[in-house]
Each structure stands twice: as structure tokens, then as C-alpha cells.
Design an enzyme around this catalytic site. Sequence first.
Site, PDB file in Angstrom:
ATOM      1  N   CYS A   1      40.604  36.758  45.262  1.00 41.22           N
ATOM      2  CA  CYS A   1      41.229  37.864  45.994  1.00 41.22           C
ATOM      3  C   CYS A   1      41.317  37.557  47.486  1.00 41.22           C
ATOM      4  CB  CYS A   1      40.456  39.148  45.764  1.00 41.22           C
ATOM      5  SG  CYS A   1      38.746  39.076  46.332  1.00 41.22           S
TER       6      CYS A   1
ATOM      7  N   GLU B   1      31.906  50.839  49.828  1.00 47.25           N
ATOM      8  CA  GLU B   1      30.654  50.468  49.183  1.00 47.25           C
ATOM      9  C   GLU B   1      29.724  51.671  49.231  1.00 47.25           C
ATOM     10  OE1 GLU B   1      32.011  48.473  51.624  1.00 47.25           O
ATOM     11  OE2 GLU B   1      32.902  47.187  50.103  1.00 47.25           O
TER      12      GLU B   1
ATOM     13  N   CYS C   1      37.520  44.027  39.872  1.00 43.39           N
ATOM     14  CA  CYS C   1      37.128  42.775  39.223  1.00 43.39           C
ATOM     15  C   CYS C   1      35.661  42.803  38.789  1.00 43.39           C
ATOM     16  CB  CYS C   1      37.389  41.598  40.135  1.00 43.39           C
ATOM     17  SG  CYS C   1      36.475  41.675  41.675  1.00 43.39           S
TER      18      CYS C   1
ATOM     19  N   CYS D   1      39.818  44.692  49.353  1.00 40.41           N
ATOM     20  CA  CYS D   1      39.157  44.611  48.049  1.00 40.41           C
ATOM     21  C   CYS D   1      39.682  45.729  47.161  1.00 40.41           C
ATOM     22  CB  CYS D   1      37.645  44.753  48.236  1.00 40.41           C
ATOM     23  SG  CYS D   1      36.743  44.897  46.685  1.00 40.41           S
TER      24      CYS D   1
END
Lengths: 481, 106
Positions: free
Chosen positions: A296, A255, A102, A98
Site C-alpha cells: 500500500c 488507530e 488488509c 491506509c
Amino acid sequence: MMTAEQYEQSLRLLNFEVYMFGKRVENVVDDPIIRPSMNAVAKTYEMAQRPEYEDIMTATSHITGKRINRFTHIHQNVGDLVKKSKMGRLMGRATGCCFQRCVGMDALNALSIVTFDIDKKHGTQYNQRFIKYLTFVQENDLTCDGAMTDPKGNRALAPHQQADPDLFLHVVEERADGVVVRGAKAHQTGAVNSHEIIVMPTIAMRAEDKDYAISFALPSDAKGILYIMGRQSCDTRKLESGNLDRGNALFGGHEALVVFDDVFVPWERIFMFKEYEFAGSLVENFASYHRQSYACKVGVGDVLIGAAQTAAEYNGAERASHVKDKIIEMNHLNETLYCGCISCASEGHKEPSGTYVVDKLLANVHKQNVTRFPYEIARLAQDIAGGLMVTMPAEDDFTSPATGKWLNKYYAGNCDVPTMNRMRILRLIENLTLGTAAVGYLTESMHGAGSPQAQRIMISRLANMGEKKRAAQKLSGIEDA
Amino acid sequence: MRDAGPLRIGLKYCGGCKPDYDRLAVVQTIEERLRGAAVFVRSDSRDLDLILVVHGCPTVCADLSAFGGSTIWSVAGPGDAERFIAHVLDRMQGHTQGRTCDLQES
């Protein structure tokens, strides 16, 4: 536009309050666990500078007419939407993870629509504020975190009904110059690689929840914002010497739980304030864009399929019919995902604000497929790779004088291939299917941009059952169909 | 009719989302084979003889809106590249023999 080096330097100027393993992270950019995720965002800057990618990675600002990074662009036509999907695949393939940027793009586009719609109904000035903010983002080529997901507490209760009112981010004080907010946003991908954080409500709301219906943007190091990093499977391998056992030594994701501990937001940075009837629209537009963004995973799928084929060749098994068939199945699933993200873009339309939005039914169908297909692709990759992927000793054992000769002897596959190359490709498959990158490729595919049931609700709402029934009834001879 | 110097060719790429071949390697081959006959510059450069558009696949989706009125040659694979090289060399040879240099894509 910023270069990758300028982007990294710009992060060093921020004063983040970040915690990991119970301690404050003093140097976020150089932390070995966080650094690969910064590299992935930096790649979005690097590739925008390269002629061979600029056709996808850049766009022309509809505000200034200048060339900008596409991640800061507002879609002006269907071609922009299609290029966004292509950019997702391109970046996924380039990083194998990732790349985190986006979500901010999707927040900007959703706000460009909803601020316009709120103004039209209420005579407010949100869109003007937003355009000023967007210009700032584009001119400085900023990375924005799009923060939507509240912790949500008891899912059976509305925000105002929660035992702890902070389980949904809300306004706790109104001042002449702005408001004070309290709460948190969970699972924030790329949060500490972002210059700005754009907050949005997490669900549709009613009048009782109006204090929770707020959208705003702040510098990511604003006073009162703190970050608690999430763990990833195998994350501490990044602390070890060597790079074999990391699988993907260059790139990764991250995250964080973002806590807003009584944070001041000036009025000029607020894009929705108590217009609760637009919370659902903002969620729906953001979610639709973000479900498209899972293009993605097709790029990451390209990497995993390439790794599986390479592993098969290193094992000398690439001509086996069942291996060929598994590779075909992986490609079938991966390209089916690509069909979804391209189709929802191709069928996009213009909103009253002028922004183009994807076909929401197709975007939800695409994301529903994303919650499933990467798991099957990963299963097939593990099937082809073989058990050595998870029983392989550490890099240090391969370089040890005591054990290296045995490992290189007994873990050789195709004699034309160095044993270490075989190990490298197996570690990459491990990384993507159950290591740090599996966070992005698998569980994020499941829950990111909404869990599977969220898409099924949207599919139920958007599928035009009346027209389907009418078509069937007409063909069957039912009168008045 | 242009002078006898090397052609100035502007290079324009598609975005490369899922190229069928290594676009950079093919461009490198073109540059090497046309060394002395052509110089390759960015597509937004001035005084170009033509634009060479390098597409990664048959979709040929590169944005060409900035090149209205320019001579454009597209390649979408190694085979196209060979045809382009042959065409340029042939035309340049014709030019040195006194013929008009025609660079329109055939």
C-alpha cells in the site's frame, strides 16, 4: 458484495463504545475526525463494484464459489498473492492513506493455516470453526480488524511475569459456553470501521503463558469492548471550515486502543485456546502476510511523487536537473518497494491447509525497506516542495478580503497555474509527510507489522547461511564443502 | 457469419494497479469512434461477438480464464486501441460489402 453505501449503513447499525478527547463519540460514522477513515474503507467496497478494478478487487471464494471482495479471500495460488500486492498499490494510490482492510485479510489467511495445523496435532476442530466463520465474513462482505499488538508492559518480561497480568490479553474465566477475556490491543488501525475484531496473540509463548495463547473473533461492538481513539498530527484541522488545510479532504486512517473489559467469547468463535506452541506460528504467518501488505505504501508513494512533480511544475522548476534527479530517486525507491512485495508473493508456496503463503524472507526484506524508503521519499518531496509547505497561511487567509489579494499575489508560482492550486498540492505534501497521513506513510511504515528489529530477527533466522558458506567454500577450493 | 447489426463487445479490464494510461478515457474513445458499429457491454453478458480486454500496461495480467473459446482482442495502450478501432471498422465495412466478418486478433 456490499456497496460503499451499504457498508456505511451497516456501520450505523453497530453500537460502538468509542472515546475521543475524553468524551464518548455518539455518532462514529459522521464524526468529522473519524469520517475520512470510514471513506477509505468504503472505497474498498466501491472499487470492488467497478469493472475496471474488479479483476484485482474481487476473487472467487474457494468455499462457496461466489464472487467475493478480495479482502475476505483466502489465497489459493501464487496469482492470488500477487493480486493482493497489486490491490495494495491500487488502493494506496486511490486513497493516499491506509485503507485499513488488509489487516483482517491477513488475520483470516494466517488463521486458515494455523487452525489446520493445530487440528492436525491435537485433533481439535478449530479449522472447521474457522471455515464457518470465514463463510460468514465472505457472505456478508465484512471488514475485520486483525488485533495482534498487546500493550506488552515491560518488554523484558514474559506475559505471565508482568506486574499487571492484563498487559497481555488473557483468559480470566472458563465457562461451559465460552471464556471471558481481559486485556487490550494497541494501535488498532481501522478498528471502529470494522464489523468484526479478530484477536491473536502477539508473541511466541511457552507453557507458562498458555492463558495468553488465545485467538478468537467477536463482533466489534460486543459487550465490554471499548475504543479510545489515537490522535494524529493536525487532526483538528478536520474540524475547521473549508478543506484546503486538510491536504487530503477525502480520506484518512485512524488507530485506537481497544480495551477488553471482561469480554465473553463463545466457544464457536475461538480458534486457538492454550495451544501455546502455535502462538509463534500464528504471529509469524500473520506478520509475513502483513509485511507483504505494505504494498500500500507504494501506492501512497505514487501519490507523493505525483504531488512533488506537480509542485515542481507549479514552481517552474521541473526542468532543473537536480529536481529531475530527485524525482528519479523517488521513483527508484518506490519501485524498489514494489519489487519486494511482488517478489515475496511470486515466490509464495502452498501450506498443508491449502492456503498459499508468501516467501517469508522476502516479505521481511520488503518490510525492512518500507521502514526506510518512505522517509527518504518524503524528504525528497519536502525538498522539492520548498518551505512554503510549512509556512503557508490558513485557507481562511486566502479567502479573506483583507489578506487574500496579497496571498494570491505573492504566493503565485507558474503564472499559468492558479495560486490556490499551488497551495493545494503543497498541503497534500504536508499531509503525507508530517500531517495526518504521515501516521500511515511514515511511522506506520516504521512500526506497523512489526518494528525494524522484528524483520531483522526474521531475516537472520530465514537467510540460509549454511548454503551461502558452502557455495563460498566450494569455489575457494575448501574440501568437503 | 453474424447478422448485420452492431457488434456486441464484452469489456474486460485488468485490475488497474499501475496503468500506464487512462484506461477509461481510451475505452470512451473506442466507444465513441465505434458508435453504431458496436455496443459495449459487461464481459459476462451473453451473445458476445468478442471480448475486448483493456490492460493498463504490457504485463497484460487480466484474468481471462472465464473466456475460453471466445474471441479475445487485447489492448494495452492508446496505440492498440487505434488498431482495434481500425480493425473493427475495416471488418464491418467488409461485412456490409458481403464479406465474412473475421474478428480474430491479428
